[in-house]
Design an enzyme around this catalytic site. Structure first.
Site, PDB file in Angstrom:
ATOM      1  N   SER A  47       0.824  -1.209   0.000  1.00 20.83           N
ATOM      2  CA  SER A  47       0.000   0.000   0.000  1.00 20.83           C
ATOM      3  C   SER A  47       0.858   1.258   0.000  1.00 20.83           C
ATOM      4  CB  SER A  47      -0.970   0.003   1.178  1.00 20.83           C
ATOM      5  OG  SER A  47      -0.303  -0.153   2.399  1.00 20.83           O
ATOM      6  N   GLU A  48       2.018   1.228   0.671  1.00 21.00           N
ATOM      7  CA  GLU A  48       2.955   2.352   0.592  1.00 21.00           C
ATOM      8  C   GLU A  48       4.400   1.883   0.737  1.00 21.00           C
ATOM      9  OE1 GLU A  48      -0.706   4.736   1.671  1.00 21.00           O
ATOM     10  OE2 GLU A  48       0.221   3.026   2.661  1.00 21.00           O
ATOM     11  N   THR A  49       5.289   2.710   0.181  1.00 27.35           N
ATOM     12  CA  THR A  49       6.729   2.557   0.357  1.00 27.35           C
ATOM     13  C   THR A  49       7.279   3.899   0.807  1.00 27.35           C
ATOM     14  OG1 THR A  49       6.920   0.804  -1.293  1.00 27.35           O
ATOM     15  CG2 THR A  49       8.911   2.057  -0.811  1.00 27.35           C
TER      16      THR A  49
END
Length: 288
Positions: A47-49
């Protein structure tokens, strides 16, 4: 680590590699442009980095940007916890200061009795406002929920803890567990209003909540742990007058999707910032 090496993979708000919310961590992204960061985030599929684009190790200060598989995100709580644990494992436990698009985010890191790193982020000032009638109607339609499915004691709000999140409280645990929404319709509503997730919660007790976070605007059906939404929830509870003394609130998230996550909030009526605490552990990579 140089910008050409593979990103690290951690899962946040858990001590089990099979639980929590996976995040990518790039400790040196100084040589990466926006397109490269988006490509790495998309390749990971999390979902995020989190990308560290500037660092001052002596001052323990880091400039951080966050990307979902589709776009840059102003702030991400679980990737902040993952990044902070990764930094503490390499630099030693202690205080960190992250410069993000929403402002400075202090993070305290330390080790628990087992030696694992625990990180506590302090949000930007959190606030909350009642959701509009049209906002609510469009969202309920996309979720395939009815107004009767909501807890009347916890009114719908748009809450901010780094990003905007619509907070909807389910009247029962069963309603929260039964989530089969219209992905495209909900994404369209969220883009129209600038929401990062819809924070669906059920109140088990005044100090324990269960949560689910649809995230179609990031190209992800659901987030198993959402630190920014947790901070926003703290601001929401404070705005409703439900926090009358410094209180620790436990949030259980990800259980219905098989990735249980545990987030702790420290909320005070005298402070508009919310503290979000969790662990993070590395995820083994194929072939490692």
């Amino acid at each position: 680590m140089t910008s050409t090496e593979a990103p690290l993979r951690y899962t946040a708000f858990t001590s089990d590699p099979e639980g929590g919310n996976p995040a990518g961590v790039v400790l040196d992204a100084s040589g990466l442009d926006d397109a490269a960061m988006r490509a790495i985030a998309a390749g990971l599929g999390y979902s995020e980095t989190a990308f560290v684009t500037r660092r001052d190790e002596a001052a323990r200060r880091f400039r951080v940007r966050y990307f979902s598989p589709l776009a840059e995100v102003a702030f991400c709580g679980h990737a902040t916890i993952a990044l902070s644990v990764a930094l503490a494992e390499r630099l030693g436990a202690g205080d960190l200061l992250l410069d993000t698009s929403v402002g400075e985010i202090p993070v305290a890191t330390g080790r628990d009795g087992s030696g694992a790193v625990v990180a506590t982020l302090t949000s930007v000032p959190a606030h909350s406002r009642p959701a509009g009638r049209d906002e609510l109607a469009a969202t309920l339609s996309a979720l395939r929920w009815r107004a009767a499915d909501l807890d009347p004691a916890l009114p719908p709000h748009v809450a901010f803890g780094g990003n905007d999140h619509l907070v909807l409280a389910a009247a029962s645990r069963e309603r929260l567990a039964d989530l089969a929404y219209d992905f495209d319709a909900l994404a369209a509503v969220m883009r129209e209003h600038g929401w990062t997730t819809v924070n669906l919660v059920w109140r088990e007790s005044p100090e324990r909540f269960h949560a689910r976070n649809p995230f179609p605007v990031g190209g992800v059906v659901e987030d198993p742990a959402t630190g920014a939404a947790a901070a926003a929830l703290g601001g929401y509870l404070r705005a409703l007058g439900l926090v009358v003394r410094p209180t620790t609130i436990a949030i259980r998230q990800g259980e219905d999707m098989g990735r249980p996550s545990d987030l702790l909030l420290d909320v005070s009526p005298a402070d508009d910032r919310v503290r979000v605490t969790g662990r993070a552990v590395p995820i083994a990579q194929a072939g490692a």
